[in-house]
Structure formats: C-alpha cells, structure tokens
Design an enzyme around this catalytic site. Structure first.
Site, PDB file in Angstrom:
ATOM      1  N   PRO A 247       1.164   5.459   0.286  1.00 29.05           N
ATOM      2  CA  PRO A 247       1.791   5.419   1.612  1.00 29.05           C
ATOM      3  C   PRO A 247       3.298   5.229   1.509  1.00 29.05           C
ATOM      4  O   PRO A 247       3.769   4.415   0.726  1.00 29.05           O
ATOM      5  CB  PRO A 247       1.142   4.196   2.276  1.00 29.05           C
ATOM      6  CG  PRO A 247       0.669   3.348   1.141  1.00 29.05           C
ATOM      7  CD  PRO A 247       0.310   4.287   0.041  1.00 29.05           C
TER       8      PRO A 247
ATOM      9  N   THR B 143       6.648   4.851   4.181  1.00 30.21           N
ATOM     10  CA  THR B 143       7.357   4.814   5.454  1.00 30.21           C
ATOM     11  C   THR B 143       8.566   5.726   5.332  1.00 30.21           C
ATOM     12  O   THR B 143       9.380   5.555   4.428  1.00 30.21           O
ATOM     13  CB  THR B 143       7.787   3.354   5.728  1.00 30.21           C
ATOM     14  OG1 THR B 143       6.606   2.596   5.955  1.00 30.21           O
ATOM     15  CG2 THR B 143       8.724   3.255   6.917  1.00 30.21           C
TER      16      THR B 143
ATOM     17  N   GLN C  27      -2.809   4.182   6.561  1.00 32.39           N
ATOM     18  CA  GLN C  27      -2.544   2.777   6.246  1.00 32.39           C
ATOM     19  C   GLN C  27      -2.194   2.014   7.523  1.00 32.39           C
ATOM     20  O   GLN C  27      -1.256   2.381   8.233  1.00 32.39           O
ATOM     21  CB  GLN C  27      -1.392   2.630   5.250  1.00 32.39           C
ATOM     22  CG  GLN C  27      -1.249   1.171   4.812  1.00 32.39           C
ATOM     23  CD  GLN C  27      -0.073   0.912   3.907  1.00 32.39           C
ATOM     24  OE1 GLN C  27       1.060   1.245   4.243  1.00 32.39           O
ATOM     25  NE2 GLN C  27      -0.335   0.338   2.750  1.00 32.39           N
TER      26      GLN C  27
ATOM     27  N   TYR D 206       3.908  -8.288   5.003  1.00 32.63           N
ATOM     28  CA  TYR D 206       3.506  -8.006   6.382  1.00 32.63           C
ATOM     29  C   TYR D 206       2.406  -8.987   6.806  1.00 32.63           C
ATOM     30  O   TYR D 206       2.052  -9.886   6.046  1.00 32.63           O
ATOM     31  CB  TYR D 206       3.106  -6.527   6.531  1.00 32.63           C
ATOM     32  CG  TYR D 206       4.268  -5.638   6.146  1.00 32.63           C
ATOM     33  CD1 TYR D 206       5.504  -5.764   6.782  1.00 32.63           C
ATOM     34  CD2 TYR D 206       4.168  -4.730   5.103  1.00 32.63           C
ATOM     35  CE1 TYR D 206       6.594  -4.995   6.402  1.00 32.63           C
ATOM     36  CE2 TYR D 206       5.254  -3.961   4.707  1.00 32.63           C
ATOM     37  CZ  TYR D 206       6.471  -4.100   5.366  1.00 32.63           C
ATOM     38  OH  TYR D 206       7.559  -3.361   4.983  1.00 32.63           O
TER      39      TYR D 206
HETATM   40  C1  FMN Z   1      10.424   5.404   0.785  1.00 31.99           C
HETATM   41  C2  FMN Z   1       9.277   4.486   0.461  1.00 31.99           C
HETATM   42  C3  FMN Z   1       8.504   3.992   1.506  1.00 31.99           C
HETATM   43  C4  FMN Z   1       7.402   3.160   1.241  1.00 31.99           C
HETATM   44  N1  FMN Z   1       6.596   2.754   2.280  1.00 31.99           N
HETATM   45  C5  FMN Z   1       5.430   2.085   2.010  1.00 31.99           C
HETATM   46  C6  FMN Z   1       4.472   1.828   3.037  1.00 31.99           C
HETATM   47  O1  FMN Z   1       4.612   2.218   4.221  1.00 31.99           O
HETATM   48  N2  FMN Z   1       3.352   1.157   2.692  1.00 31.99           N
HETATM   49  C7  FMN Z   1       3.131   0.706   1.397  1.00 31.99           C
HETATM   50  O2  FMN Z   1       2.089   0.090   1.136  1.00 31.99           O
HETATM   51  N3  FMN Z   1       4.004   0.962   0.413  1.00 31.99           N
HETATM   52  C8  FMN Z   1       5.129   1.662   0.675  1.00 31.99           C
HETATM   53  N4  FMN Z   1       5.982   1.988  -0.359  1.00 31.99           N
HETATM   54  C9  FMN Z   1       5.613   1.641  -1.752  1.00 31.99           C
HETATM   55  C10 FMN Z   1       4.912   2.826  -2.425  1.00 31.99           C
HETATM   56  O3  FMN Z   1       3.670   3.140  -1.796  1.00 31.99           O
HETATM   57  C11 FMN Z   1       4.646   2.561  -3.923  1.00 31.99           C
HETATM   58  O4  FMN Z   1       3.827   1.422  -4.038  1.00 31.99           O
HETATM   59  C12 FMN Z   1       5.913   2.342  -4.741  1.00 31.99           C
HETATM   60  O5  FMN Z   1       6.898   3.305  -4.443  1.00 31.99           O
HETATM   61  C13 FMN Z   1       5.599   2.416  -6.251  1.00 31.99           C
HETATM   62  O6  FMN Z   1       4.955   3.655  -6.575  1.00 31.99           O
HETATM   63  P1  FMN Z   1       5.763   4.831  -7.337  1.00 31.99           P
HETATM   64  O7  FMN Z   1       6.265   4.235  -8.645  1.00 31.99           O
HETATM   65  O8  FMN Z   1       4.765   5.916  -7.583  1.00 31.99           O
HETATM   66  O9  FMN Z   1       6.892   5.248  -6.473  1.00 31.99           O
HETATM   67  C14 FMN Z   1       7.103   2.794  -0.106  1.00 31.99           C
HETATM   68  C15 FMN Z   1       7.915   3.280  -1.142  1.00 31.99           C
HETATM   69  C16 FMN Z   1       8.972   4.123  -0.879  1.00 31.99           C
HETATM   70  C17 FMN Z   1       9.781   4.678  -2.035  1.00 31.99           C
END
Ligand code: FMN
Length: 357
Positions: free
Chosen positions: A23, A25, A98, A180
């Site tokens: 997920p 945002t 989510q 949250y």
């Molecule tokens: C732009 C952005 C927005 C994110 N928004 C959410 C969110 O809405 N909910 C959530 O659980 N994690 C959110 N995350 C965390 C990501 O889901 C993820 O856990 C984190 O980026 C690590 O994974 P990755 O190494 O593959 O990027 C967000 C991350 C980024 C970069």
C-alpha cells in the site's frame, strides 16, 4: 522457474504470482476523499501484481487526517472505488483495500467539517502533517475516545469492510503500524488508558483484535489481512516491548484464521519480525521492506513467507512483475511528485518496452 512467479492462495484470495504491491499513500484522491480517474489508471497499470494492496483508506470521516487521501464511507466514494476494482479485475488482478484510521496523526485542515481527531489518550503526536490549505502543520491534540465510543469505531471499520466488498475489493487489510489508530492503542506510550483497552499487553491489542474479528465476521476471515511492523516509531509511537505486543496481537487473532499477515522488517536490529510472525501466526506471510527480485525469491525459497511485497519499485515500474521475470532493469522515481495531484509522476510511468503502461 522461481517460486516468485508461481500462484498462491491466501485464504479466499487467489494470487497469480507472489509479487504483491504494497500500500502506498499517493494523495491523488479528491478533496472529498473520492478516488479519481488517475487512480483507476494507476492501479490498472499495476494489475499484473499477484495482489495489489490499495493505499491506506479511511473507514470514516474521523479516520481521515492526511491530504487528499481516499475514504470508503460514502456512496460517492464506494462508486468511485468500483471503477478501480473493475479495471484491476478486467486486467486479471486481485486487489484488497488497506483500511487506515489515522487517529491522532491528523490535522483538522485535512478533515471534512464536523470530523474529529480521536485517539486512545489525549496525547498529541510530536509530528507534522502536510495540508493544502495551511502547509506543514502540527498534528491536532486528540480527544480521548470514551469507553462506549470504541464500539462505534469498530463498527466504522466493519461497515468499511462491507463497503469495500460492495466496491468490488477482494478483501481488506487492517493497517496496524506506522503510528495510526490501531498502533496508538498497541503502544505503551500513546495508550495511557486504565480500562479494558489499556494497561496490559492483552488490553492494548484488544482494539485491533476486535476490529479484525468484526471485519472477519462481516466479510469472511479468508478476505481479511493485517499489517504490522514491530518496533516502528513512525508518527511518534513507542512501545516498551514491541516484540511482546506483536506476538500478543498474533495470538489474539490466531483463532480467526485470517487470510494473511503483511509483516514488515523491524527497524530494531535485535528483533526478527519475520521469525516472530512465523512463530505466532499461521496465516500466510507477506514479507516487506527493502526487497529486490533476487532477495524476494530467496526469502520465499527459504520458506520465510509465501509472498513478498514491493512499494517503491512499483512507483516507476508499473510492469514490475514482467521486468523481474525478464531481468529488465528497474527505474527510479521522482520524489517531488510522490504526493502531488494529477497524473504526472503517478500514472505516466512507462513499461520496460517504452510503451505506455
Ligand atoms: C510513497 C509511499 C507511501 C506509503 N504509504 C503507505 C500506506 O498508505 N500504508 C502502509 O502501510 N505503508 C505505506 N508505505 C510503506 C510501504 O508500503 C512499504 O512498507 C515501504 O515503502 C517499504 O517497502 P519497499 O522497500 O518495497 O519500498 C508507503 C511508502 C511510500 C514510499
């Protein structure tokens, strides 16, 4: 062929491969928290993921608090989400939503009129949020939920799970990390209650456990997952014993037989969140944080989890699954357009071949 590209079943969810879109945002909803046409394009372009977990979405007006994030409590929001799920399903994908109630991590500037900022205790998070109307502002001082109000918030989540199904989602994921509302209840610092929802670790996990039970009863446990990151301090959260808290939530919801646990690596070097999840949870594990194709395949081959989620790699690589399959290079993304409105830096990234996604 790598197990990454093999199908897998998580509860009632059928995944074509083990590559999950985490997920994110991206602040592309309307000011009324309604999904937009750009969001339909963006999710359709990424439908080759085995599962998309769509961005944190508020179950109620009180659950909103960030700029241009979506919600799923009004008929207008449900109707707009239908266009997203239809596009993903038509492209052969599976998609859960989510559910994110931000609790105290909120600004009134990002809430509809009449909505309140609520939390387990009247303690402000020492952090700031961006607003379109006033720029970067301190988060609100929250009002503590009265004991009898907690059932109302749980009902908001239950209703949101039903709304998500009506909108065509295959299931929902409860956001239990990043400071949250559920994590505000779980944290020994943010939760200073002395009733059945505060104090002992069993009491502090009661709120997320009851939310998950309510959602599972409403739409079936096989369509409900939850997300945790033990030891995460984002949004000014701290907990005296994050491993014990995470284990307690797993144990509390274990009898429900949920579809999956989306488990993130702990920022604490001494806490192996994946091993903890394996010990305390028999639902399928989706592993997250910092994976690339090779490390994801290795983690699945080693039996650490059944799938791996990617967030940042999906931003600039809508066809991430195909790129990993073909060994094509991955491209980065523009930080400046992460949270800006419109298609630029959002739904205009190309496939590896250079074709529009
Ligand atoms: C732009 C952005 C927005 C994110 N928004 C959410 C969110 O809405 N909910 C959530 O659980 N994690 C959110 N995350 C965390 C990501 O889901 C993820 O856990 C984190 O980026 C690590 O994974 P990755 O190494 O593959 O990027 C967000 C991350 C980024 C970069």
């Amino acid at each position: 062929m790598s197990l990454l590209f093999e199908p897998v079943r998580l509860g009632e969810l059928e995944l074509n491969n083990r590559i999950v879109m985490a997920p994110m945002t991206r602040s592309r909803a309307s000011a009324r928290a309604v999904p937009t046409a750009e969001m339909v394009d963006y999710y359709r372009q990424r439908a080759s993921a085995g599962l998309i977990v769509a961005e944190g979405t508020a179950p109620s007006a009180n659950g909103l608090g960030y700029c241009r994030t979506p919600a799923i409590y009004s008929t207008e929001q449900i109707a707009a989400w239908k266009a997203v799920t239809r596009a993903v399903h038509d492209a052969g994908g599976t998609i859960t939503l989510q559910l994110m109630h931000v609790g105290r991590a909120a600004s009134q500037h990002n809430k509809p009129q009449g909505a309140e900022t609520v939390a387990p205790s009247p303690l402000r998070a020492r952090t700031q949020v961006f607003t379109d109307t006033a720029g970067l502002v301190d988060t609100d001082e929250p009002r503590a939920l009265a004991l009898e109000e907690i059932a109302t918030v749980i009902e908001e989540y239950r209703r949101a799970a039903l709304n998500a199904r009506e909108a065509g989602f295959d299931g929902v994921e409860l956001h239990c990390t990043s400071g949250y509302l559920p994590m505000q209840f779980m944290g020994s610092d943010s939760n200073q209650r002395s009733d059945a929802y505060g104090g002992s670790v069993e009491n502090r996990v009661r709120f997320p456990a009851e939310v998950l039970a309510a959602m599972a009863t409403a739409i079936g446990a096989g369509r409900v997952g939850f997300r945790m990151c033990p030891g995460n301090t984002y949004n000014d959260i701290s907990d005296a014993d994050p491993a014990a808290t995470a284990a307690a939530l797993c144990s509390a919801v274990e009898p429900l037989g949920l579809a999956y646990l989306h488990i993130m690596r702990s920022p604490l070097a001494t806490l192996d969140a994946f091993a903890l999840a394996q010990r305390h949870c028999s639902s399928g594990l989706i592993l997250n944080d910092g994976f690339d194709g090779a490390s994801a395949a290795a983690a699945i081959e080693a039996g650490q989890g059944v799938a791996v989620s990617f967030a940042r790699h999906f931003i600039g690589n809508p066809d991430l699954v195909e790129r990993l399959r073909l060994g094509q290079p991955l491209v980065g993304f523009d930080r400046k357009t992460l949270y800006t409105a419109g298609a630029r830096g959002y739904s205009d990234y190309k496939n590896w071949s250079g074709a529009s996604a």
